[in-house]
Design a protein around this motif. Structure first.
Motif, mmCIF file in Angstrom:
data_model
loop_
_atom_site.group_PDB
_atom_site.id
_atom_site.type_symbol
_atom_site.label_atom_id
_atom_site.label_comp_id
_atom_site.label_asym_id
_atom_site.label_seq_id
_atom_site.Cartn_x
_atom_site.Cartn_y
_atom_site.Cartn_z
ATOM 1 N N GLU A 194 68.147 77.299 -78.439
ATOM 2 C CA GLU A 194 69.422 77.607 -79.199
ATOM 3 C C GLU A 194 69.729 78.746 -79.319
ATOM 4 O OE1 GLU A 194 69.288 75.683 -83.262
ATOM 5 O OE2 GLU A 194 68.130 74.008 -82.649
ATOM 6 N N ASN A 195 68.799 79.730 -79.327
ATOM 7 C CA ASN A 195 69.281 81.328 -79.661
ATOM 8 C C ASN A 195 68.435 82.081 -78.451
ATOM 9 O OD1 ASN A 195 70.529 80.877 -81.972
ATOM 10 N ND2 ASN A 195 68.381 80.531 -82.910
ATOM 11 N N GLN A 227 72.187 73.045 -68.199
ATOM 12 C CA GLN A 227 70.956 72.704 -67.505
ATOM 13 C C GLN A 227 69.593 72.218 -68.260
ATOM 14 O OE1 GLN A 227 70.863 76.314 -64.574
ATOM 15 N NE2 GLN A 227 70.825 74.762 -62.996
ATOM 16 N N PHE A 228 69.493 73.084 -69.498
ATOM 17 C CA PHE A 228 68.469 72.792 -70.093
ATOM 18 C C PHE A 228 68.700 72.115 -71.649
ATOM 19 C CE2 PHE A 228 67.400 76.158 -67.038
ATOM 20 C CZ PHE A 228 66.173 75.655 -66.757
ATOM 21 N N ASP A 229 68.058 71.749 -72.379
ATOM 22 C CA ASP A 229 68.038 71.124 -73.779
ATOM 23 C C ASP A 229 68.555 72.174 -74.686
ATOM 24 O OD1 ASP A 229 68.075 69.880 -76.125
ATOM 25 O OD2 ASP A 229 66.449 68.855 -75.701
ATOM 26 N N ASN A 262 65.370 83.201 -72.340
ATOM 27 C CA ASN A 262 66.741 83.534 -72.597
ATOM 28 C C ASN A 262 67.790 82.991 -71.465
ATOM 29 O OD1 ASN A 262 66.415 84.863 -74.889
ATOM 30 N ND2 ASN A 262 66.004 86.959 -73.870
ATOM 31 N N ASN A 263 67.093 82.919 -70.173
ATOM 32 C CA ASN A 263 67.817 82.399 -69.044
ATOM 33 C C ASN A 263 68.141 80.952 -69.184
ATOM 34 O OD1 ASN A 263 67.665 84.662 -67.509
ATOM 35 N ND2 ASN A 263 65.719 84.168 -66.492
ATOM 36 N N ARG A 264 67.270 80.091 -69.872
ATOM 37 C CA ARG A 264 67.576 78.899 -70.026
ATOM 38 C C ARG A 264 68.416 78.611 -71.359
ATOM 39 N NH1 ARG A 264 61.738 75.785 -69.596
ATOM 40 N NH2 ARG A 264 61.195 76.833 -67.409
ATOM 41 N N ALA A 265 68.353 79.600 -72.417
ATOM 42 C CA ALA A 265 69.486 79.403 -73.470
ATOM 43 C C ALA A 265 70.858 79.628 -72.801
ATOM 44 C CB ALA A 265 69.089 80.686 -74.497
ATOM 45 N N ILE A 266 71.038 80.854 -71.896
ATOM 46 C CA ILE A 266 72.105 80.981 -71.301
ATOM 47 C C ILE A 266 72.823 79.669 -70.422
ATOM 48 C CG2 ILE A 266 73.410 82.185 -69.465
ATOM 49 C CD1 ILE A 266 71.537 84.858 -70.721
ATOM 50 N N MET A 284 57.306 71.984 -71.427
ATOM 51 C CA MET A 284 57.816 72.850 -70.453
ATOM 52 C C MET A 284 56.988 74.068 -70.113
ATOM 53 S SD MET A 284 59.863 75.302 -72.831
ATOM 54 C CE MET A 284 59.942 74.848 -74.670
ATOM 55 N N ASN A 285 57.331 74.810 -69.222
ATOM 56 C CA ASN A 285 56.818 75.737 -68.350
ATOM 57 C C ASN A 285 57.431 76.788 -68.251
ATOM 58 O OD1 ASN A 285 55.221 77.508 -66.790
ATOM 59 N ND2 ASN A 285 54.577 76.041 -65.599
ATOM 60 N N LEU A 286 57.428 77.817 -69.038
ATOM 61 C CA LEU A 286 58.087 79.129 -68.867
ATOM 62 C C LEU A 286 57.698 80.092 -68.016
ATOM 63 C CD1 LEU A 286 58.610 79.872 -72.662
ATOM 64 C CD2 LEU A 286 60.138 78.737 -71.212
ATOM 65 N N GLY A 287 56.623 79.926 -67.024
ATOM 66 C CA GLY A 287 56.230 80.681 -66.095
ATOM 67 C C GLY A 287 54.857 81.330 -66.455
ATOM 68 N N GLY A 288 54.285 82.001 -65.632
ATOM 69 C CA GLY A 288 53.215 82.944 -65.929
ATOM 70 C C GLY A 288 51.826 82.379 -65.675
#
Length: 144
Positions: free
Chosen positions: A100-101, A93-95, A85-89, A132-136
């Motif tokens: 998209e959502n 900065q992100f594709d 969600n951070n990337r979607a917002i 990509m790496n979403l963390g964790g």
């Protein structure tokens, strides 16, 4: 002459194995994939994933249902949904074609095992497919 026949036979056999093993995913089958629906009818919650290759990943590569506990899946999903969600917002900065959502995943809602399992596996799939790496710090089966 015998050597030439052996070389030709070796070439034919090698070509056969190369053609059969070149790609474990048949692109024609991926194009025909049905979307994966992640839903919990009692909560009126639904996500539809139309990302080519995910159906194959879910059926052939992902760990089977029951492999992870629901608590484990929920913990991972909370981390990954927040980053997604951070990337979607942050679409500059992100594709934006990937993110998209925004995913509406509430912290204290019990979505059930199936929703969490499919969402978790989509995140694994997307991290591998889009590099990509979403963390964790989670590593999983590789998409070949």
């Amino acid at each position: 002459m015998k050597l030439l026949k052996q070389v030709i036979l070796l070439f034919i056999v090698g070509s056969f194995f190369w053609a059969c093993g070149a790609s474990p995913i048949n692109n024609k089958n991926i194009e025909k994939e049905e979307p994966v629906v992640i839903a919990n009818d009692s909560l009126e919650y639904e996500i539809t994933i139309i990302d080519p290759g995910f159906t194959y990943y879910l059926n052939a590569i992902a760990q089977p249902e029951g492999f992870y506990t629901q608590d484990y899946l929920e913990t991972r999903n909370r981390i990954w949904v927040q980053e997604w969600n951070n990337r979607a917002i942050s679409s500059m900065q992100f594709d934006a074609n990937i993110y998209e959502n925004i995913i509406d995943y509430q912290l204290y809602t019990d979505y059930g095992y199936e929703v969490n399992y499919k969402l978790f596996n989509y995140f694994l799939f997307a991290q591998q497919k889009y590099k990509m790496n979403l963390g964790g710090g989670f590593r999983s089966n590789r998409i070949n």
